[in-house]
Structure formats: C-alpha cells, structure tokens
Design a protein around this motif. Structure first.
Motif, short mmCIF file in Angstrom:
data_model
loop_
_atom_site.label_atom_id
_atom_site.label_comp_id
_atom_site.label_asym_id
_atom_site.label_seq_id
_atom_site.Cartn_x
_atom_site.Cartn_y
_atom_site.Cartn_z
N ARG A 199 0.66 -0.96 -0.07
CA ARG A 199 -0.11 0.41 0.31
C ARG A 199 0.73 0.84 0.38
O ARG A 199 0.63 2.05 -0.82
N ASP A 200 2.03 1.38 0.60
CA ASP A 200 2.41 2.42 1.12
C ASP A 200 3.72 2.77 -0.07
O ASP A 200 4.29 4.06 -0.15
N VAL A 201 4.70 1.70 0.00
CA VAL A 201 5.60 1.29 -0.94
C VAL A 201 5.45 1.65 -2.60
O VAL A 201 5.50 2.41 -3.38
N HIS A 202 4.83 0.39 -2.65
CA HIS A 202 4.20 0.37 -4.49
C HIS A 202 2.88 0.80 -4.46
O HIS A 202 3.03 1.42 -5.63
N GLN A 203 2.15 1.14 -3.82
CA GLN A 203 0.96 2.46 -4.02
C GLN A 203 0.28 1.94 -5.16
O GLN A 203 0.01 2.13 -6.43
N VAL A 204 -0.22 0.04 -5.18
CA VAL A 204 -1.25 0.16 -6.41
C VAL A 204 -2.42 0.94 -6.27
O VAL A 204 -2.42 0.94 -4.98
N VAL A 205 -2.61 0.56 -6.99
CA VAL A 205 -4.79 0.65 -7.47
C VAL A 205 -4.96 -1.20 -8.27
O VAL A 205 -4.42 -1.77 -8.80
N GLN A 206 -6.69 -1.28 -7.41
CA GLN A 206 -6.66 -1.80 -8.68
C GLN A 206 -6.88 -1.91 -9.75
O GLN A 206 -6.63 -1.85 -10.89
N GLY A 207 -6.46 -3.70 -10.07
CA GLY A 207 -5.91 -4.14 -11.41
C GLY A 207 -4.70 -3.97 -11.42
O GLY A 207 -3.40 -4.27 -12.47
N ASP A 208 -3.64 -3.20 -10.92
CA ASP A 208 -2.01 -3.12 -11.30
C ASP A 208 -1.66 -4.62 -11.25
O ASP A 208 -2.47 -5.37 -10.07
N VAL A 209 -0.34 -4.88 -11.37
CA VAL A 209 -0.49 -6.66 -11.09
C VAL A 209 1.63 -6.12 -10.72
O VAL A 209 2.43 -5.76 -10.53
#
Length: 240
Positions: free
Chosen positions: A29-39
């Motif tokens: 969540r905090d480092v990669h900061q992904v959103v829905q659909g990211d791989v």
C-alpha cells in the motif's frame, strides 16, 4: 520488497488468490502504492513464482488474484555457511544477506569470542529466524527457504558433525593469518566457516583445519562479518 511471498501454511490461500493484511500489505500500500488492476510479482514459499493482480485494496487489506505462477526460483548456491553467532543486530543483517544471495544451508555455532548473552537473543526463536529469511528472499526474488541449524557447543560440532559436511567438498575457514589467497571462483559444492568479530582463536582454527577446512584470506584488510560474508561468496562463486 521485490517479491510478495505467500506462505500457504500461514496465509489464507484459495484457488483464486490470497488476502493480506500484515507488513506485506502495508508495504504494497505505502511503497508500491498500487491500485485495483495493478500487477505484482508473487511467489509461493518453496514453490513457483509468477504474477498476481490487485483485485481490491483498502486501508485494512489487499486482495490478490493469481495471474500466472510458472517461474522457478533462481538456482541456490552450492554452499554450506558456518557462522560463529554474531551480535544480535548484525545477525539480522547477515541472515538476510545469506538468504538474498542464495545460501540454503546455514549453521550458527558458538566460539570463544561469541558472547554467551548472544544466545538469549529473541532473534533466534523460530518465528524471528523465519522473518529474517523471508526479508532476504523478498529482496532477491527467491522463494526457497534456507535451513538454519543451531549448535551451542563448538568442539562437539567440529568433531562429530563437521567432517561429514566437508566430505567431498572444497572447504574453507575465513582466517587472514597463515592462509591461502582466495581461489578462483567456481560453482562447486563448498563449506565456508566465518568467525566472530575478532576471529576464531588459534585452537578453533586448528580444529577447523583438522576437520578439513583450509584457512582462506581475502588480503590484508580485516573486514566486519557482515562485509566479509558477501565478499567471500561473491569471490568463491561466479554466479550470485
């Protein structure tokens, strides 16, 4: 964290994927900061690597759906590392380094210059050792968990167990005095012993030599254990 490692024995794994809410989730969540659909790159502990897509993420957890799991981990180094127990803070760093460099067989032993209080560190409990190994594997993109053996008595280990570990392998003790220079790198089965800060005492070096380990030097400079370990591995093996 370059690889999200999933442990089927501890995580709620399904045929579709997994939901995480621990430190891995916080990092995602905090480092990669992904959103829905990211791989993300993922791997099953002691299993295959591949990809997973982010199905859902909120402030409490992330749900991943398997996209592909078909890649094997990097080849391990054919080495057994015998390490005189370092002080606790250094131990964490050295264990992570060993795991990230592909070492799968680690022996923590006592020696004269190892403070007896080091053996009471909580880092040596099973869960803590597991976490240090995972951190190293996550860094290097590996899923195969190393095995750690603990031996609190030097002489019985060297006399009763070490000869069998050494048999049929090249074997060295890192000791800068009256030692051979580091040999050319080769991908050969190897046993490598590294002493504590201050090194093994002469009696211990003699016992290790008698068990079949040749004294090995990296040169005139005296290195800290956490520096000597990766330098030795990178000098002894052509592929890391």
């Amino acid at each position: 964290m370059n690889l999200v490692i999933i442990d089927p024995s501890k995580d709620a794994v399904t045929s579709r994927g997994v939901t995480l809410s621990d430190r891995r989730f916080i990092h995602i969540r905090d480092v990669h900061q992904v959103v829905q659909g990211d791989v993300l790159k993922v791997g099953l502990l002691n299993g295959l690597l591949g990809l997973a897509s982010v199905e859902h993420i909120d402030e409490e957890s992330v749900s991943l759906t398997w996209a592909e799991l078909s890649q094997c981990s990097p080849q391990p180094l054919p080495v057994t590392v015998i390490l005189a127990l370092p002080r606790p803070k250094m131990l964490k760093r050295v264990l992570q380094t060993l795991a990230s460099m592909g070492v799968k067989d680690i022996w923590l032993i006592h020696s004269y210059r190892v403070d007896k209080s080091y053996w009471s560190t909580p880092i040596l409990n099973e869960n803590s050792l597991y976490e240090q190994m995972l951190l190293g594997l996550e860094q290097s993109g590996d899923t195969n968990l190393p095995t750690i053996h603990i031996r609190k008595r030097f002489k019985p280990f060297v006399e009763d167990e070490l000869p069998a570990l050494v048999e049929g392998k090249r074997a060295y003790v890192a000791h800068p005095y009256q030692a051979l220079p580091c040999p050319p790198s080769e991908l050969l089965p190897t046993v490598l012993a590294v002493g504590p800060e201050g090194g093994f005492i002469p009696y211990e070096v003699e016992k290790l030599n008698a068990a079949g380990l040749s004294s090995l030097s990296l040169g005139q400079r005296i290195l800290k254990v956490e520096t000597a370990v990766p330098v030795l591995l990178s000098r002894l093996f052509p592929v890391i």
